[in-house]
Design a protein around this motif. Sequence first.
Motif, PDB file in Angstrom:
ATOM      1  N   ARG A 125       0.693  -0.949   0.073  1.00 26.85           N
ATOM      2  CA  ARG A 125      -0.038   0.145   0.006  1.00 26.85           C
ATOM      3  C   ARG A 125       0.845   1.541  -0.063  1.00 26.85           C
ATOM      4  NH1 ARG A 125      -2.887  -3.396   3.466  1.00 26.85           N
ATOM      5  NH2 ARG A 125      -4.991  -4.247   2.890  1.00 26.85           N
ATOM      6  N   ALA A 126       2.078   1.181   0.815  1.00 23.41           N
ATOM      7  CA  ALA A 126       3.167   2.192   0.176  1.00 23.41           C
ATOM      8  C   ALA A 126       3.161   2.765  -1.187  1.00 23.41           C
ATOM      9  CB  ALA A 126       4.186   1.952   1.252  1.00 23.41           C
ATOM     10  N   MET A 127       3.488   1.793  -1.853  1.00 19.04           N
ATOM     11  CA  MET A 127       3.851   2.097  -3.547  1.00 19.04           C
ATOM     12  C   MET A 127       3.551   3.321  -4.427  1.00 19.04           C
ATOM     13  SD  MET A 127       6.577  -0.240  -3.686  1.00 19.04           S
ATOM     14  CE  MET A 127       6.845  -0.498  -5.770  1.00 19.04           C
ATOM     15  N   GLU A 128       3.536   3.807  -4.962  1.00  8.93           N
ATOM     16  CA  GLU A 128       3.208   4.309  -5.859  1.00  8.93           C
ATOM     17  C   GLU A 128       2.679   3.981  -7.198  1.00  8.93           C
ATOM     18  OE1 GLU A 128       3.265   7.928  -4.462  1.00  8.93           O
ATOM     19  OE2 GLU A 128       4.088   7.512  -2.656  1.00  8.93           O
ATOM     20  N   ASP A 129       1.559   4.511  -7.262  1.00 13.94           N
ATOM     21  CA  ASP A 129       0.469   4.750  -8.107  1.00 13.94           C
ATOM     22  C   ASP A 129       1.288   4.993  -9.533  1.00 13.94           C
ATOM     23  OD1 ASP A 129      -1.796   2.668  -7.603  1.00 13.94           O
ATOM     24  OD2 ASP A 129      -2.545   5.527  -7.510  1.00 13.94           O
ATOM     25  N   PRO A 130       1.296   4.030 -10.502  1.00 14.34           N
ATOM     26  CA  PRO A 130       1.288   3.101 -11.104  1.00 14.34           C
ATOM     27  C   PRO A 130       0.769   2.168 -10.589  1.00 14.34           C
ATOM     28  CG  PRO A 130       2.466   2.944 -13.693  1.00 14.34           C
ATOM     29  CD  PRO A 130       2.339   4.185 -12.389  1.00 14.34           C
ATOM     30  N   ALA A 131       2.149   1.358  -9.740  1.00  6.50           N
ATOM     31  CA  ALA A 131       2.335   0.107  -9.910  1.00  6.50           C
ATOM     32  C   ALA A 131       2.053  -0.306  -8.427  1.00  6.50           C
ATOM     33  CB  ALA A 131       4.159   0.005  -9.304  1.00  6.50           C
ATOM     34  N   ARG A 132       0.938   0.293  -7.667  1.00  6.29           N
ATOM     35  CA  ARG A 132       0.498   0.973  -6.305  1.00  6.29           C
ATOM     36  C   ARG A 132      -0.747  -0.256  -7.116  1.00  6.29           C
ATOM     37  NH1 ARG A 132      -4.070   1.899  -3.671  1.00  6.29           N
ATOM     38  NH2 ARG A 132      -4.389   1.570  -0.746  1.00  6.29           N
ATOM     39  N   GLU A 133      -1.831   0.085  -7.707  1.00  8.37           N
ATOM     40  CA  GLU A 133      -3.011  -0.709  -8.373  1.00  8.37           C
ATOM     41  C   GLU A 133      -2.495  -1.308  -8.337  1.00  8.37           C
ATOM     42  OE1 GLU A 133      -6.434  -0.983  -8.677  1.00  8.37           O
ATOM     43  OE2 GLU A 133      -5.868   0.495  -7.632  1.00  8.37           O
ATOM     44  N   ARG A 134      -1.492  -1.741  -9.648  1.00 11.82           N
ATOM     45  CA  ARG A 134      -1.311  -2.881 -10.204  1.00 11.82           C
ATOM     46  C   ARG A 134      -1.144  -4.237  -8.911  1.00 11.82           C
ATOM     47  NH1 ARG A 134       2.752  -1.794 -12.985  1.00 11.82           N
ATOM     48  NH2 ARG A 134       4.476  -2.948 -11.707  1.00 11.82           N
ATOM     49  N   LEU A 135      -0.207  -3.712  -8.243  1.00 16.23           N
ATOM     50  CA  LEU A 135      -0.010  -4.924  -7.180  1.00 16.23           C
ATOM     51  C   LEU A 135      -1.195  -5.223  -6.038  1.00 16.23           C
ATOM     52  CD1 LEU A 135       3.774  -3.286  -6.309  1.00 16.23           C
ATOM     53  CD2 LEU A 135       2.563  -5.294  -7.433  1.00 16.23           C
ATOM     54  N   MET A 136      -2.194  -4.066  -6.146  1.00 14.02           N
ATOM     55  CA  MET A 136      -3.306  -4.569  -5.331  1.00 14.02           C
ATOM     56  C   MET A 136      -4.405  -5.202  -5.902  1.00 14.02           C
ATOM     57  SD  MET A 136      -2.694  -2.993  -2.293  1.00 14.02           S
ATOM     58  CE  MET A 136      -4.152  -3.444  -1.429  1.00 14.02           C
ATOM     59  N   SER A 137      -4.407  -5.217  -7.219  1.00 14.90           N
ATOM     60  CA  SER A 137      -4.929  -5.874  -8.499  1.00 14.90           C
ATOM     61  C   SER A 137      -4.397  -7.819  -7.650  1.00 14.90           C
ATOM     62  CB  SER A 137      -5.148  -5.308  -9.773  1.00 14.90           C
ATOM     63  OG  SER A 137      -5.666  -6.339  -9.874  1.00 14.90           O
ATOM     64  N   GLY A 138      -3.190  -7.646  -8.073  1.00 12.04           N
ATOM     65  CA  GLY A 138      -2.299  -8.852  -7.453  1.00 12.04           C
ATOM     66  C   GLY A 138      -2.933  -9.173  -6.334  1.00 12.04           C
ATOM     67  N   TRP A 139      -2.774  -8.887  -5.686  1.00 11.74           N
ATOM     68  CA  TRP A 139      -2.950  -8.927  -4.050  1.00 11.74           C
ATOM     69  C   TRP A 139      -4.842  -9.391  -3.016  1.00 11.74           C
ATOM     70  CZ3 TRP A 139      -2.266 -11.210  -0.353  1.00 11.74           C
ATOM     71  CH2 TRP A 139      -2.840 -11.134   1.173  1.00 11.74           C
ATOM     72  N   ARG A 140      -5.707  -8.686  -4.386  1.00 10.46           N
ATOM     73  CA  ARG A 140      -6.830  -9.624  -4.784  1.00 10.46           C
ATOM     74  C   ARG A 140      -7.021 -11.001  -5.161  1.00 10.46           C
ATOM     75  NH1 ARG A 140      -7.448  -3.242  -4.794  1.00 10.46           N
ATOM     76  NH2 ARG A 140      -7.485  -3.151  -7.144  1.00 10.46           N
ATOM     77  N   GLU A 141      -6.207 -10.604  -6.266  1.00  6.96           N
ATOM     78  CA  GLU A 141      -6.707 -11.994  -6.783  1.00  6.96           C
ATOM     79  C   GLU A 141      -6.074 -13.107  -6.195  1.00  6.96           C
ATOM     80  OE1 GLU A 141      -8.022 -14.751  -9.550  1.00  6.96           O
ATOM     81  OE2 GLU A 141      -8.160 -12.512  -9.257  1.00  6.96           O
ATOM     82  N   VAL A 142      -4.951 -12.535  -5.534  1.00  4.28           N
ATOM     83  CA  VAL A 142      -4.638 -13.689  -4.482  1.00  4.28           C
ATOM     84  C   VAL A 142      -5.333 -14.547  -3.055  1.00  4.28           C
ATOM     85  CG1 VAL A 142      -2.963 -14.003  -2.585  1.00  4.28           C
ATOM     86  CG2 VAL A 142      -1.855 -13.663  -5.011  1.00  4.28           C
ATOM     87  N   PHE A 143      -6.611 -13.234  -2.988  1.00  8.62           N
ATOM     88  CA  PHE A 143      -7.510 -13.173  -1.951  1.00  8.62           C
ATOM     89  C   PHE A 143      -8.048 -13.961  -2.252  1.00  8.62           C
ATOM     90  CE2 PHE A 143     -10.892 -11.966   0.665  1.00  8.62           C
ATOM     91  CZ  PHE A 143     -10.332 -12.551   1.720  1.00  8.62           C
ATOM     92  N   ARG A 144      -9.183 -13.875  -3.382  1.00  9.96           N
ATOM     93  CA  ARG A 144      -9.877 -14.702  -4.306  1.00  9.96           C
ATOM     94  C   ARG A 144      -9.919 -16.104  -4.089  1.00  9.96           C
ATOM     95  NH1 ARG A 144     -10.540  -9.450  -7.681  1.00  9.96           N
ATOM     96  NH2 ARG A 144      -9.230 -10.386  -8.509  1.00  9.96           N
ATOM     97  N   ARG A 145      -8.427 -16.272  -5.203  1.00  6.98           N
ATOM     98  CA  ARG A 145      -7.968 -17.892  -5.259  1.00  6.98           C
ATOM     99  C   ARG A 145      -8.211 -18.318  -3.679  1.00  6.98           C
ATOM    100  NH1 ARG A 145      -4.009 -18.075 -10.161  1.00  6.98           N
ATOM    101  NH2 ARG A 145      -4.977 -15.690 -11.256  1.00  6.98           N
ATOM    102  N   THR A 146      -7.718 -17.270  -2.608  1.00  2.26           N
ATOM    103  CA  THR A 146      -7.524 -18.337  -1.652  1.00  2.26           C
ATOM    104  C   THR A 146      -8.829 -18.966  -1.040  1.00  2.26           C
ATOM    105  OG1 THR A 146      -5.441 -16.915  -1.283  1.00  2.26           O
ATOM    106  CG2 THR A 146      -6.562 -18.486   0.459  1.00  2.26           C
ATOM    107  N   ARG A 147      -9.829 -17.700  -0.857  1.00  2.00           N
ATOM    108  CA  ARG A 147     -10.968 -18.033  -0.235  1.00  2.00           C
ATOM    109  C   ARG A 147     -12.023 -19.023  -1.381  1.00  2.00           C
ATOM    110  NH1 ARG A 147     -14.226 -12.650  -1.240  1.00  2.00           N
ATOM    111  NH2 ARG A 147     -14.752 -13.301  -3.218  1.00  2.00           N
TER     112      ARG A 147
END
Length: 416
Positions: A125-147
């Motif tokens: 979350r401390a990263m700057e955009d556009p990298a931050r949004e790309r990384l957070m999207s990747g994290w959300r995908e990790v969470f979805r697949r874990t769920r």
Amino acid sequence: MEGEPPTSRNPAGGTARFQQKREAILAAAAEAINEQSAKGMTFADVARRVGLNTTSVTYYFKRKEDLAAAAFEHTLDYLLVMLDAALEAATPADRVRRYLALNMARLERVRTGDERPLAVLSDLRAMEDPARERLMSGWREVFRRTRALWGRPANRAAKDLHGARAHVLLENTFWLPAWLLRYEPDQYPRVEARLFDIFAHGIAGPAAAWTPLSLDLAHDEREPGRAAFLLAATRLINELGYRGASVQRIASQLNVTKGSFYHHLDAKDDLVIACYRRSFDTIAAAQRLADEAGGTHWQRLSSAVATLLDVQFAERAPLLRTTALSGLPANVRSAMVDRSNLVARRYAGTIMDGIAEGSCRPVDALIASQTLMALQNAAFDMRKWAATMPRERAIAMYASTLLFGLFDDRAVGERE
């Protein structure tokens, strides 16, 4: 790993020599991030770790931010590969068992030097955009697949429960490196078996009911101004990591000057140490009050856990996450981990006494206590999830993941 996608961890194209050096740089960057945080990492340090000069590193990554983002993407890609492998198993229990086994095997390879550590994800979350949004999207995908390890939810209640279970599973695997070093590698299979037993069946004894007491942690602050700084800093560090929560940001949260900060604390490291001490003191107070309230040791354990989850979900005075550890000097970081282990040992003692009286299941109490540390530490991130339902329900649901197990619905009623 077999079957990995051609992403930042294994990019398509380029010579074998280019790929090899790039992967070595990413591994060195991960180690630097884990020790110093993403913002504290430098090209010079990464170059030193791989035996290159700084100019050589910039040939592969033009900016430090690009290197940090690639290291985080490497971790996210690795997690997705492990999750995809786990999802091939037939049942939720088999999938969780497979995911845990893959994590343990990786950590054993790291321990023996056959693989390099992954970059911890606390600074995303401390990263700057556009990298931050790309990384957070990747994290959300990790969470979805874990769920998805628990299958398709039948209703909203099941989706909420699967989300809580996914979060607790991920956070426990992230917390593993903090305490697994106390075991010899030949003990890893035993640790894995005991940890999965807790995941599968929980800590509660067969007759245990979810009836936690509400413990009053309120107390008068001797220095209200200093306490306000600690709370503002804790919230920001939990959100942005140690380096992302600057003194200026903390002061801005309170509408005061940076000079006011230094009136209360000498340096930022002192602030983080003070935040940790306040958090550990809060946990210890909950444990002490639970003991003073009496009852079975299961009652004491569940009351302490419920009270601390309420603290995290309420966000009034949250506990500091371990995200700040990577930014601290090594000796201070070690001292904070030692204090964490003292808190965990008290949980272990309560669990062992509960086993003796029959209110808790026979589990490895030392391992179980570390799972509880991960649970209460990570709950801050689930405060928005908790806000979608009555607080008591959120606490019961989140606590049930370890107290009753990742596949048991005893603590949670149905909600359409």
